[in-house]
Scaffold this motif. Sequence first.
Motif, mmCIF file in Angstrom:
data_model
loop_
_atom_site.group_PDB
_atom_site.id
_atom_site.type_symbol
_atom_site.label_atom_id
_atom_site.label_comp_id
_atom_site.label_asym_id
_atom_site.label_seq_id
_atom_site.Cartn_x
_atom_site.Cartn_y
_atom_site.Cartn_z
ATOM 1 N N ASN A 118 0.859 -1.194 0.000
ATOM 2 C CA ASN A 118 0.000 0.000 0.000
ATOM 3 C C ASN A 118 0.896 1.245 0.000
ATOM 4 O OD1 ASN A 118 0.843 0.492 2.663
ATOM 5 N ND2 ASN A 118 -0.893 -0.643 3.529
ATOM 6 N N ASP A 119 0.264 2.414 -0.037
ATOM 7 C CA ASP A 119 1.042 3.655 -0.134
ATOM 8 C C ASP A 119 2.018 3.813 1.027
ATOM 9 O OD1 ASP A 119 -0.072 4.325 -2.521
ATOM 10 O OD2 ASP A 119 -1.302 5.983 -1.772
ATOM 11 N N LYS A 120 1.579 3.413 2.210
ATOM 12 C CA LYS A 120 2.467 3.550 3.376
ATOM 13 C C LYS A 120 3.687 2.642 3.252
ATOM 14 C CE LYS A 120 1.268 6.672 6.313
ATOM 15 N NZ LYS A 120 1.947 7.788 5.672
ATOM 16 N N ASP A 121 3.444 1.415 2.799
ATOM 17 C CA ASP A 121 4.573 0.493 2.574
ATOM 18 C C ASP A 121 5.574 1.112 1.603
ATOM 19 O OD1 ASP A 121 3.253 -1.462 4.085
ATOM 20 O OD2 ASP A 121 2.263 -2.322 2.324
ATOM 21 N N ILE A 122 5.018 1.714 0.548
ATOM 22 C CA ILE A 122 5.887 2.306 -0.480
ATOM 23 C C ILE A 122 6.678 3.471 0.108
ATOM 24 C CG2 ILE A 122 5.900 3.570 -2.668
ATOM 25 C CD1 ILE A 122 3.466 1.859 -3.512
ATOM 26 N N GLU A 123 6.001 4.324 0.860
ATOM 27 C CA GLU A 123 6.694 5.480 1.436
ATOM 28 C C GLU A 123 7.824 5.037 2.365
ATOM 29 O OE1 GLU A 123 3.793 8.086 3.177
ATOM 30 O OE2 GLU A 123 2.928 8.580 1.202
ATOM 31 N N ALA A 125 9.460 2.046 2.295
ATOM 32 C CA ALA A 125 10.526 1.347 1.563
ATOM 33 C C ALA A 125 11.338 2.286 0.685
ATOM 34 C CB ALA A 125 9.920 0.237 0.704
ATOM 35 N N MET A 126 10.705 3.366 0.219
ATOM 36 C CA MET A 126 11.365 4.265 -0.735
ATOM 37 C C MET A 126 11.877 5.549 -0.064
ATOM 38 S SD MET A 126 11.033 2.386 -3.422
ATOM 39 C CE MET A 126 11.654 3.485 -4.692
ATOM 40 N N SER A 127 11.778 5.607 1.258
ATOM 41 C CA SER A 127 12.114 6.866 1.944
ATOM 42 C C SER A 127 13.594 7.205 1.845
ATOM 43 C CB SER A 127 11.700 6.795 3.413
ATOM 44 O OG SER A 127 12.466 5.787 4.061
ATOM 45 N N GLY A 128 14.426 6.200 1.564
ATOM 46 C CA GLY A 128 15.865 6.459 1.457
ATOM 47 C C GLY A 128 16.323 6.859 0.072
ATOM 48 N N ASN A 129 15.388 6.961 -0.859
ATOM 49 C CA ASN A 129 15.750 7.291 -2.245
ATOM 50 C C ASN A 129 15.280 8.698 -2.594
ATOM 51 O OD1 ASN A 129 15.426 4.118 -2.259
ATOM 52 N ND2 ASN A 129 16.717 4.659 -4.003
ATOM 53 N N ILE A 130 16.235 9.606 -2.735
ATOM 54 C CA ILE A 130 15.880 10.983 -3.088
ATOM 55 C C ILE A 130 15.789 11.117 -4.601
ATOM 56 C CG2 ILE A 130 16.660 13.396 -3.067
ATOM 57 C CD1 ILE A 130 18.018 12.851 -0.406
ATOM 58 N N GLY A 134 11.768 15.216 -8.537
ATOM 59 C CA GLY A 134 10.435 15.150 -7.958
ATOM 60 C C GLY A 134 9.494 14.194 -8.659
ATOM 61 N N THR A 135 9.975 12.984 -8.955
ATOM 62 C CA THR A 135 9.120 12.001 -9.639
ATOM 63 C C THR A 135 8.346 11.103 -8.660
ATOM 64 O OG1 THR A 135 10.899 10.355 -9.746
ATOM 65 C CG2 THR A 135 10.723 11.876 -11.595
ATOM 66 N N TYR A 136 8.333 11.461 -7.397
ATOM 67 C CA TYR A 136 7.788 10.574 -6.354
ATOM 68 C C TYR A 136 6.380 10.061 -6.655
ATOM 69 C CZ TYR A 136 11.653 12.425 -3.504
ATOM 70 O OH TYR A 136 12.882 12.779 -3.024
ATOM 71 N N GLN A 137 5.527 10.955 -7.144
ATOM 72 C CA GLN A 137 4.141 10.568 -7.417
ATOM 73 C C GLN A 137 4.097 9.427 -8.439
ATOM 74 O OE1 GLN A 137 1.897 14.088 -8.133
ATOM 75 N NE2 GLN A 137 0.482 13.138 -9.547
ATOM 76 N N ARG A 138 4.916 9.529 -9.459
ATOM 77 C CA ARG A 138 4.914 8.478 -10.491
ATOM 78 C C ARG A 138 5.648 7.224 -10.013
ATOM 79 N NH1 ARG A 138 4.689 11.156 -16.496
ATOM 80 N NH2 ARG A 138 3.871 13.155 -15.867
ATOM 81 N N VAL A 139 6.650 7.410 -9.154
ATOM 82 C CA VAL A 139 7.316 6.237 -8.564
ATOM 83 C C VAL A 139 6.274 5.400 -7.828
ATOM 84 C CG1 VAL A 139 8.888 5.520 -6.704
ATOM 85 C CG2 VAL A 139 9.635 7.224 -8.389
ATOM 86 N N LYS A 140 5.459 6.072 -7.048
ATOM 87 C CA LYS A 140 4.417 5.389 -6.277
ATOM 88 C C LYS A 140 3.444 4.670 -7.212
ATOM 89 C CE LYS A 140 3.237 7.797 -2.519
ATOM 90 N NZ LYS A 140 2.497 8.767 -1.676
ATOM 91 N N ALA B 697 7.696 10.522 1.186
ATOM 92 C CA ALA B 697 6.571 10.674 2.115
ATOM 93 C C ALA B 697 6.079 12.122 2.180
ATOM 94 C CB ALA B 697 6.967 10.190 3.505
ATOM 95 N N ASP B 698 6.901 13.049 1.737
ATOM 96 C CA ASP B 698 6.494 14.458 1.720
ATOM 97 C C ASP B 698 5.652 14.795 0.497
ATOM 98 O OD1 ASP B 698 8.186 15.203 3.984
ATOM 99 O OD2 ASP B 698 9.871 14.947 2.602
ATOM 100 N N ALA B 699 5.672 13.900 -0.492
ATOM 101 C CA ALA B 699 5.127 14.264 -1.803
ATOM 102 C C ALA B 699 3.608 14.290 -1.792
ATOM 103 C CB ALA B 699 5.621 13.278 -2.852
ATOM 104 N N PRO B 700 3.033 15.413 -2.202
ATOM 105 C CA PRO B 700 1.578 15.471 -2.363
ATOM 106 C C PRO B 700 1.180 14.820 -3.685
ATOM 107 C CG PRO B 700 2.554 17.547 -3.054
ATOM 108 C CD PRO B 700 3.696 16.670 -2.577
ATOM 109 N N THR B 701 -0.109 14.701 -3.905
ATOM 110 C CA THR B 701 -0.594 14.368 -5.240
ATOM 111 C C THR B 701 -0.746 15.672 -5.998
ATOM 112 O OG1 THR B 701 -1.784 12.472 -4.354
ATOM 113 C CG2 THR B 701 -2.441 13.243 -6.544
#
Lengths: 156, 751
Positions: A118-123, A125-130, A134-140, B697-701
Amino acid sequence: MITLNINGKEHQFNDDGNMPLLWALRDTLKYTGTKYGCGKGLCGACTVHVDGQPVRSCVMPVSALANVKITTIEGLSEQGDHPVQQAWQDLNVVQCGYCQSGQIMSAVALLEREPNPNDKDIELAMSGNICRCGTYQRVKQAIHLAADLATEVKGS
Amino acid sequence: MKHIENVSRRSFLKKFGMSSTALVLGVQLPSMLTIPKALAGVTSSDTFSPSVYVQVSADNIVSIVVHRSEMGQGIRTSIPMIVADEIGADWQKIAVVQGLGDKKYGSQNTDGSRSVRRFYQPLREAGAAARMMLQQAAAEQWQVDVSETLAKNSTIVHTKSDRVLTFGSLVSAASKLTLPKQSDLILKAKKDFNLIGKSDVALVDGKKIATGQTTYGFDVELDNMQYAVIARPPVLGAKVKSFNSDAAKAIAGVIDVVQMPDLEEPALFKPLGGVAVIAKNTWAAIKGREALDIQWHESAHKSYNSAEYKKALAESCDNPAKTLRSKGNVTQALVDAKQVITASYYVPELIHVPMEPPAATAHYHDGIFDIWACTQTPQSAQGTVAQILAVAPENVNINVTLLGGGFGRKSKPDFVVEAAILSKQLNVPVKVMWTREDEVKNGYYHAVSYQKLMAGIDEHNQVTAWQHHVAEPPIGSTFSKGADLIGSEASLGLVDMPYDIANVSCAIGKAPAHTRIGWMRSVTNINHVFAISSFIDELAQAKGVDSKDNLINMLGSDRKIDFAQENADYSNYGETLEKFPVDTARMKAVIEKASKMAKWGRSLPKGHGLGIAMHRSFVSYVACVVEVSENIDGKVKVHDVWMAVDCGLAVNPERIRSQMEGAAIFALSLTFYSELTAKNGVIEQNNFDDYQVARIADAPTTHVEIIASDAPPGGVGEPGVPPIAPAICNAIFNATGKRYRELPLKKYGIV
């Protein structure tokens, strides 16, 4: 002399055993898909798998890596068609792409452990990858897509 | 996990709203030592090169030169889309060729959000000329009128007879024709576009990136190459007094230790000086550098201490040295006002931190420099190397690799010169790499700024006076020693304040620079718009009106603003006001669109708030609405960002959306986390632990809508950044009642 097993291939490493795996991969063995971002294990750009576990290669000395299996982005799939690699392409996740080897390696490790995160699991597991682009939304999104792709493979 | 085989991707793609017909094509990245020197208008029997940007070969491949640097904005996809569409090429039969640094391409300076803005028309003309010549060649072969032909899928079709000739088969004949005059070129009608404006084009480098097969500046490997890191002065301008390299040289793998030339200010794009350690691998070079013992001379910039500097900037705002915009009589209007509102805003010094720090490889041989670098500006790199190393520019070949992010840092080729100096001195190929610490401590920084705003509100609840005073060290100081007043920065969100107020004054105070000041994504729009769009919101509260209604109301009538009428010298990003007007109607349209997307005015859960801001920069218009919440521990979270962008004609909508998504994150980083401080002239931060940026975790939609427009294409890479920080702070105010005027917000303990 240390024998390094990288992507199923053995390499003899003859240099300073304190050298972080990152530089051994890049400079000595010419696996440049694994990237330098911080050198302190802070950004995840250098993530590889050691026996399937995600590891920051920039802080992992080569001397600790005898008798383990190391996988880099180049060894993830033969055709570039691992479900995570496919999902990344389907959603045009990358911008500059520099951090994405590390993002993909972390994502693959997550899905090996938790096939339907789920989203929390992803956040977590991926929290160490900067990703500075700013592609975080698509990574998820792509991790969810890769989970679906992998599930469909199993079901088909 | 298994490999995927025989799986329909259609259902998954549909699920994510993507087309199932994503177009993928072959890519030609610059490979070592095999880069074609040019596609330079050379014609031979098996190639047809009607312009420097496009070449058709007998094997039916259309080669398209991307002369701009790819740093994540997608230009290696967008430029080929423009050219391939206009020539009528089959997307599967094009090759993307990265251009060397060469003035024949026009500007290659990939900053200022201007690749598409400046080259949309020339690239279309290049494609159209090639297409028309191929059509002419086919018409002559068929002995028909050229109007009976069209280009499609890399062929010319005779519409009346359905006869078809491939581009490749026409190369020889087309090469012998005269290039059409610019005035005779027939460009495609918008309705006939099959690539421009489409969202289903896969990134040309997407697969190579996902499989680790690309070459960034850091990845360049040449035979016999040596690896270098450099100990640079901790304080700008500090020179090496003495150094002991014995311990460094004792480290296995270290080959040499070389003193770099001292820097004489102004810094320009010159190397900073210091001592280089050259080794057989990066690790040895880093260990060698740690073992160096260097004594530095003092530099006058050791007086730079952030806390004191902030106070000096605030005082400078009270004693402005120069007025840059003046309309009416602000002093009198403030006296006459029923209510006077004042506020001060502070944004610290910032740094780019692209994931790939600067890196360049140089190979000096036979009087020639072959260089590979992640540069945003290959011609400037070429020119600077030529000047400092005293060779002719044509003897400096700059190969542009992929850039692991740029954000303006890689517009400055100091790192390229470092590699050139070392390669020439050591007579071997040398790769210079900046570590993260180098990048943070020795950058070209976004200027720290202090701003004081004052407004008067009259008895009719109208804002009648606007006074904006700014003090920030200028980019000009990097090019002219001692410069202490901003210049071009004033057109980036200061004098172009668009709200319709009868009395306006914008003025600047002096601010001497103690570090190299440079451009960072959207430049001083970041801090100017943080202040303006926060203050506008504070005025809405003072007036007791809705934030969004206030923006629309204060923009006044629909009009095109000429700031020259208010004694302001406004540069409009180098464009004319005729082609790219400052249009308040377009400003209102993006505000209305973003508000609608966010359902502005809806009732919100407890602890939630919406905030809004709008800004025009790089001749594009962006409005955003942000939703935040505060939890019981007082921590703030950004949930959603709605962005409406009017960038004129949208060439590559998919990359426009990704740039907006990225801009939101870039701005979120500086809003919440990022801050540099100096102590005795030394930047105190080092790496991502003490110079923080947003994580997943900071990223909004982020939701993006692009306004349909036939206006000329505007900038995309930067305009998304400026409105985000004020929208977040406005949202926090609406959620909590607390107004934050200094960044980053982590200092308030809310993240």
